[in-house]
Design a protein around this motif. Structure first.
Motif, PDB file in Angstrom:
ATOM      1  N   LYS A  27       0.837  -1.209   0.000  1.00 22.05           N
ATOM      2  CA  LYS A  27       0.000   0.000   0.000  1.00 22.05           C
ATOM      3  C   LYS A  27       0.870   1.257   0.000  1.00 22.05           C
ATOM      4  O   LYS A  27       1.896   1.287   0.682  1.00 22.05           O
ATOM      5  N   PRO A  28       0.514   2.263  -0.807  1.00 22.15           N
ATOM      6  CA  PRO A  28      -0.763   2.458  -1.506  1.00 22.15           C
ATOM      7  C   PRO A  28      -0.861   1.821  -2.880  1.00 22.15           C
ATOM      8  O   PRO A  28      -1.809   2.100  -3.616  1.00 22.15           O
ATOM      9  N   GLY A  29       0.101   0.988  -3.244  1.00 18.80           N
ATOM     10  CA  GLY A  29      -0.012   0.267  -4.505  1.00 18.80           C
ATOM     11  C   GLY A  29      -1.201  -0.684  -4.498  1.00 18.80           C
ATOM     12  O   GLY A  29      -1.656  -1.135  -3.448  1.00 18.80           O
ATOM     13  N   VAL A  30      -1.685  -1.032  -5.687  1.00 19.21           N
ATOM     14  CA  VAL A  30      -2.890  -1.865  -5.800  1.00 19.21           C
ATOM     15  C   VAL A  30      -2.568  -3.265  -6.313  1.00 19.21           C
ATOM     16  O   VAL A  30      -3.458  -3.981  -6.771  1.00 19.21           O
ATOM     17  N   GLY A  31      -1.287  -3.643  -6.202  1.00 19.69           N
ATOM     18  CA  GLY A  31      -0.894  -4.938  -6.745  1.00 19.69           C
ATOM     19  C   GLY A  31      -1.663  -6.110  -6.173  1.00 19.69           C
ATOM     20  O   GLY A  31      -1.952  -7.083  -6.883  1.00 19.69           O
ATOM     21  N   MET A  32      -1.992  -6.068  -4.880  1.00 18.83           N
ATOM     22  CA  MET A  32      -2.736  -7.161  -4.263  1.00 18.83           C
ATOM     23  C   MET A  32      -4.229  -7.105  -4.592  1.00 18.83           C
ATOM     24  O   MET A  32      -4.979  -8.045  -4.305  1.00 18.83           O
ATOM     25  N   LEU A  33      -4.663  -6.015  -5.223  1.00 19.77           N
ATOM     26  CA  LEU A  33      -6.096  -5.788  -5.420  1.00 19.77           C
ATOM     27  C   LEU A  33      -6.480  -5.683  -6.894  1.00 19.77           C
ATOM     28  O   LEU A  33      -7.575  -5.219  -7.217  1.00 19.77           O
ATOM     29  N   ARG A  34      -5.601  -6.139  -7.776  1.00 17.77           N
ATOM     30  CA  ARG A  34      -5.891  -6.008  -9.199  1.00 17.77           C
ATOM     31  C   ARG A  34      -7.163  -6.730  -9.602  1.00 17.77           C
ATOM     32  O   ARG A  34      -7.888  -6.302 -10.504  1.00 17.77           O
ATOM     33  N   HIS A  35      -7.456  -7.857  -8.936  1.00 18.10           N
ATOM     34  CA  HIS A  35      -8.666  -8.602  -9.307  1.00 18.10           C
ATOM     35  C   HIS A  35      -9.925  -7.808  -8.958  1.00 18.10           C
ATOM     36  O   HIS A  35     -10.969  -8.001  -9.592  1.00 18.10           O
ATOM     37  N   TYR A  36      -9.831  -6.896  -7.998  1.00 21.77           N
ATOM     38  CA  TYR A  36     -10.983  -6.039  -7.712  1.00 21.77           C
ATOM     39  C   TYR A  36     -11.109  -4.928  -8.749  1.00 21.77           C
ATOM     40  O   TYR A  36     -12.219  -4.544  -9.130  1.00 21.77           O
ATOM     41  N   LEU A  37      -9.977  -4.421  -9.205  1.00 23.05           N
ATOM     42  CA  LEU A  37     -10.016  -3.394 -10.253  1.00 23.05           C
ATOM     43  C   LEU A  37     -10.617  -3.939 -11.546  1.00 23.05           C
ATOM     44  O   LEU A  37     -11.249  -3.201 -12.311  1.00 23.05           O
ATOM     45  N   ALA A  38     -10.410  -5.218 -11.791  1.00 19.73           N
ATOM     46  CA  ALA A  38     -10.938  -5.839 -13.020  1.00 19.73           C
ATOM     47  C   ALA A  38     -12.373  -6.329 -12.861  1.00 19.73           C
ATOM     48  O   ALA A  38     -12.964  -6.823 -13.819  1.00 19.73           O
ATOM     49  N   ASP A  39     -12.930  -6.196 -11.672  1.00 21.33           N
ATOM     50  CA  ASP A  39     -14.264  -6.721 -11.370  1.00 21.33           C
ATOM     51  C   ASP A  39     -15.274  -5.570 -11.334  1.00 21.33           C
ATOM     52  O   ASP A  39     -15.133  -4.643 -10.542  1.00 21.33           O
ATOM     53  N   ASP A  40     -16.288  -5.636 -12.186  1.00 24.77           N
ATOM     54  CA  ASP A  40     -17.325  -4.603 -12.199  1.00 24.77           C
ATOM     55  C   ASP A  40     -18.530  -4.977 -11.349  1.00 24.77           C
ATOM     56  O   ASP A  40     -19.552  -4.287 -11.379  1.00 24.77           O
ATOM     57  N   GLY A  41     -18.411  -6.037 -10.562  1.00 24.01           N
ATOM     58  CA  GLY A  41     -19.553  -6.508  -9.794  1.00 24.01           C
ATOM     59  C   GLY A  41     -19.685  -5.902  -8.412  1.00 24.01           C
ATOM     60  O   GLY A  41     -20.520  -6.350  -7.624  1.00 24.01           O
ATOM     61  N   TRP A  42     -18.861  -4.899  -8.103  1.00 23.10           N
ATOM     62  CA  TRP A  42     -18.989  -4.230  -6.808  1.00 23.10           C
ATOM     63  C   TRP A  42     -19.056  -2.728  -7.023  1.00 23.10           C
ATOM     64  O   TRP A  42     -18.565  -2.194  -8.013  1.00 23.10           O
ATOM     65  N   SER A  43     -19.685  -2.051  -6.090  1.00 25.82           N
ATOM     66  CA  SER A  43     -19.941  -0.620  -6.210  1.00 25.82           C
ATOM     67  C   SER A  43     -18.792   0.190  -5.626  1.00 25.82           C
ATOM     68  O   SER A  43     -18.527   0.121  -4.430  1.00 25.82           O
ATOM     69  N   ARG A  44     -18.127   0.964  -6.474  1.00 26.03           N
ATOM     70  CA  ARG A  44     -17.065   1.853  -5.978  1.00 26.03           C
ATOM     71  C   ARG A  44     -17.660   2.951  -5.096  1.00 26.03           C
ATOM     72  O   ARG A  44     -17.072   3.331  -4.080  1.00 26.03           O
ATOM     73  N   ALA A  45     -18.827   3.456  -5.459  1.00 22.92           N
ATOM     74  CA  ALA A  45     -19.429   4.562  -4.713  1.00 22.92           C
ATOM     75  C   ALA A  45     -19.826   4.157  -3.303  1.00 22.92           C
ATOM     76  O   ALA A  45     -19.777   4.972  -2.376  1.00 22.92           O
ATOM     77  N   ALA A  46     -20.222   2.889  -3.121  1.00 24.98           N
ATOM     78  CA  ALA A  46     -20.696   2.433  -1.810  1.00 24.98           C
ATOM     79  C   ALA A  46     -19.590   1.812  -0.970  1.00 24.98           C
ATOM     80  O   ALA A  46     -19.820   1.489   0.193  1.00 24.98           O
ATOM     81  N   SER A  47     -18.404   1.626  -1.532  1.00 21.05           N
ATOM     82  CA  SER A  47     -17.310   0.944  -0.836  1.00 21.05           C
ATOM     83  C   SER A  47     -16.336   1.953  -0.242  1.00 21.05           C
ATOM     84  O   SER A  47     -16.413   3.157  -0.495  1.00 21.05           O
ATOM     85  N   ALA A  48     -15.395   1.464   0.559  1.00 18.92           N
ATOM     86  CA  ALA A  48     -14.457   2.372   1.219  1.00 18.92           C
ATOM     87  C   ALA A  48     -13.207   1.624   1.658  1.00 18.92           C
ATOM     88  O   ALA A  48     -13.227   0.404   1.856  1.00 18.92           O
ATOM     89  N   VAL A  49     -12.127   2.382   1.813  1.00 18.38           N
ATOM     90  CA  VAL A  49     -10.913   1.923   2.487  1.00 18.38           C
ATOM     91  C   VAL A  49     -10.901   2.540   3.874  1.00 18.38           C
ATOM     92  O   VAL A  49     -11.128   3.745   4.028  1.00 18.38           O
ATOM     93  N   ILE A  50     -10.634   1.711   4.891  1.00 10.62           N
ATOM     94  CA  ILE A  50     -10.537   2.198   6.268  1.00 10.62           C
ATOM     95  C   ILE A  50      -9.113   1.965   6.742  1.00 10.62           C
ATOM     96  O   ILE A  50      -8.641   0.827   6.781  1.00 10.62           O
ATOM     97  N   GLY A  51      -8.427   3.031   7.095  1.00 12.96           N
ATOM     98  CA  GLY A  51      -7.039   2.911   7.533  1.00 12.96           C
ATOM     99  C   GLY A  51      -6.660   4.039   8.464  1.00 12.96           C
ATOM    100  O   GLY A  51      -7.448   4.961   8.697  1.00 12.96           O
ATOM    101  N   ASP A  52      -5.439   3.974   8.969  1.00  7.08           N
ATOM    102  CA  ASP A  52      -4.996   4.990   9.927  1.00  7.08           C
ATOM    103  C   ASP A  52      -3.843   5.829   9.395  1.00  7.08           C
ATOM    104  O   ASP A  52      -3.299   6.656  10.125  1.00  7.08           O
TER     105      ASP A  52
END
Length: 373
Positions: A106-131
Motif C-alpha cells: 500500500k498504496p499500490g494496488v498490486g494485491m487488489l488487481r482482481h478487484y479493479l478488473a471486477d465490475d460486480g462491486w460498487s465503488r461509490a458504496a465501498s471504502a478503504v478504512i485505515g490509519d
C-alpha cells in the motif's frame, strides 16, 4: 450500479488492533482490539458490506519478523472476530519493506488487481478504512472513499454511523466582506453543540437549536462586531439554513410536519405543520413549521426591551426570517411574556422542537403529492 455488492478494505494495525510503538504485533501481550471495533463491524456486516483485510507487514517471514511470531496474534484476531459473526472475504498481506518499491505494498494496488478488473462491486458504496495517509492514497487508487481512523481521524462508532446510517450531514462556509461563517450539521447524531460567534447570548440561543433540535451543530463565526451585531446574526442564520437544506437532500422519509395546525406559504392554500407550544416561566411561544421548500415567515409578538445581553431583540425575528429564506421553510412564530430573556429563549427552543419533529426520519417516502419539496 443498483444491487452491486459493497466492500470495506480494512487495514489491520491501528484499525482492527492497536499498533504498538515498534509497529509490530509479534507477541500475544501486544495484542489489543481497537475500541468498539466488534460492534461497528457487526453493524457493517449487517448492512451488507463484504470485508477485505489489506495490511503491510514489513519484512514478514524474515529474521526480523518470523512468520511464527505473526501467525499467533493473527489467528487470534480472526478467531475473535469470526466468533462474533465477522468474517473476511480475503486477507491480503504484503511482506515487503518500503525500500523495495513493490506495487503490492500500500498504496499500490498490486494485491487488489482482481478487484479493479471486477465490475460486480460498487465503488461509490465501498471504502478503504485505515490509519495512515497511504491508506487514503490506496482509496484514491481504487476509486473509493477513504476513511481515516485513529488520533488523526475517526472512531469506529463514527465510521459505523457514516457507513450504516446514511447520515444527513452538511458543511457550509459563508464568506463575505462582513463575516466568515462555518456551519456543520449532522441531522442523525445528537451531540453537544459547539458555537462561537463572539456574541455570548446569541451563542446560547444557537445552542438551543442544536440541543432541542436533536442534531449535531457546529458554528464558528467571525463578524464585524465593531460595526454592530446585524451581519453576524443574519449570516449565521443564512448559513445554518443552507446547511440544513443540504443535509436534508431530497427530503425523502422526513416528518416534514405534524398535526393539523395550519401554516400558509406564499403559494400554499393550507398545509399541515408541526405545531409546538412551549412555556418558560411567564413566557410562551408557538412555532408552526413546514419544510415545504417555500420560504415564508410570520412573527407575532413584541419584546419589552431592546437588548438581551449582546443580542438586539429586533434581530430575533430577522434571524428566523433569514433561516427560512435558505432552508426553504414556512414558519409561523408567536411569543408572549413579560421577561425579554425568557421570551427570546423560548422562541429558539420552540423552533428547535418543531425542527426536531420535521427533520425526523419516518421511512423513505417523499412527503409531498407534488413529487418534490
Amino acid at each position: 450500479m443498483s444491487g452491486a455488492r459493497k466492500i470495506l478494505f480494512v487495514d489491520r494495525d491501528g484499525c482492527l488492533i492497536e499498533e504498538p510503538v515498534d509497529e509490530q504485533v509479534d507477541r500475544f501481550e501486544k495484542f489489543a482490539l481497537m475500541p468498539d471495533v466488534i460492534v461497528a463491524l457487526q453493524r457493517c456486516v449487517a448492512a451488507g458490506f463484504d470485508l477485505v483485510m489489506v495490511s503491510n507487514q514489513d519484512g514478514l517471514g524474515t529474521a526480523s519478523f518470523p512468520e511464527s511470531d505473526f501467525a499467533g496474534p493473527q489467528a487470534l484476531l480472526l478467531q475473535i472476530l469470526s466468533s462474533q459473526g465477522i468474517a473476511f472475504r480475503e486477507v491480503l498481506i504484503d511482506r515487503s519493506f518500503p525500500g523495495e518499491g513493490l506495487d503490492t505494498r500500500k498504496p499500490g494496488v498490486g494485491m487488489l488487481r482482481h478487484y479493479l478488473a471486477d465490475d460486480g462491486w460498487s465503488r461509490a458504496a465501498s471504502a478503504v478504512i485505515g490509519d495512515r495517509e497511504t491508506d487514503l492514497q490506496l482509496a484514491a487508487n481504487l476509486g473509493v472513499r477513504g476513511l481515516r481512523m485513529g488520533v488523526h481521524g475517526m472512531t469506529w462508532k463514527q465510521v459505523a454511523h457514516l457507513l450504516c446510517d446514511a447520515p444527513r450531514v452538511a458543511s457550509v462556509e459563508r464568506h463575505t466582506r462582513e463575516t466568515r461563517i462555518r456551519v456543520r450539521v449532522d441531522l442523525d447524531c445528537e451531540a453537544a453543540p459547539s458555537v462561537r460567534t463572539g456574541l455570548g447570548y446569541f451563542d446560547h440561543m444557537l445552542e438551543q437549536i442544536g440541543k432541542h433540535g436533536g442534531f449535531a451543530l457546529e458554528i464558528d463565526a467571525a463578524g464585524d462586531l465593531a460595526v454592530d451585531e446585524h451581519h453576524t446574526v443574519e449570516d449565521c442564520a443564512l448559513a445554518l439554513g443552507q446547511a440544513l437544506r443540504q443535509a436534508l437532500g431530497d427530503k425523502r422519509g422526513i416528518g416534514r410536519y405534524g398535526d393539523a395546525e395550519v401554516a400558509a406559504g406564499a403559494d400554499a392554500v393550507t398545509a399541515q405543520a408541526v405545531r409546538v407550544r412551549l412555556p418558560m416561566d411567564e413566557a410562551s411561544a408557538t412555532a408552526l413549521l413546514d419544510l415545504s421548500g417555500r420560504p415564508w415567515f410570520v412573527f407575532s409578538g413584541s419584546f419589552p426591551r431592546e437588548h438581551v445581553g449582546d443580542l438586539p431583540t429586533e434581530l430575533v425575528p430577522h434571524f428566523f426570517r433569514s433561516l427560512c429564506d435558505t432552508l426553504g421553510a414556512t414558519l409561523h412564530l408567536e411569543v408572549r411574556g413579560a421577561n425579554a430573556h425568557h421570551m427570546v429563549e423560548i422562541c429558539f427552543k420552540a423552533v428547535a422542537r418543531a425542527l426536531r419533529m420535521a427533520l425526523r426520519r419516518e421511512g423513505d417516502i417523499l412527503p409531498s403529492t407534488k413529487g418534490m419539496l
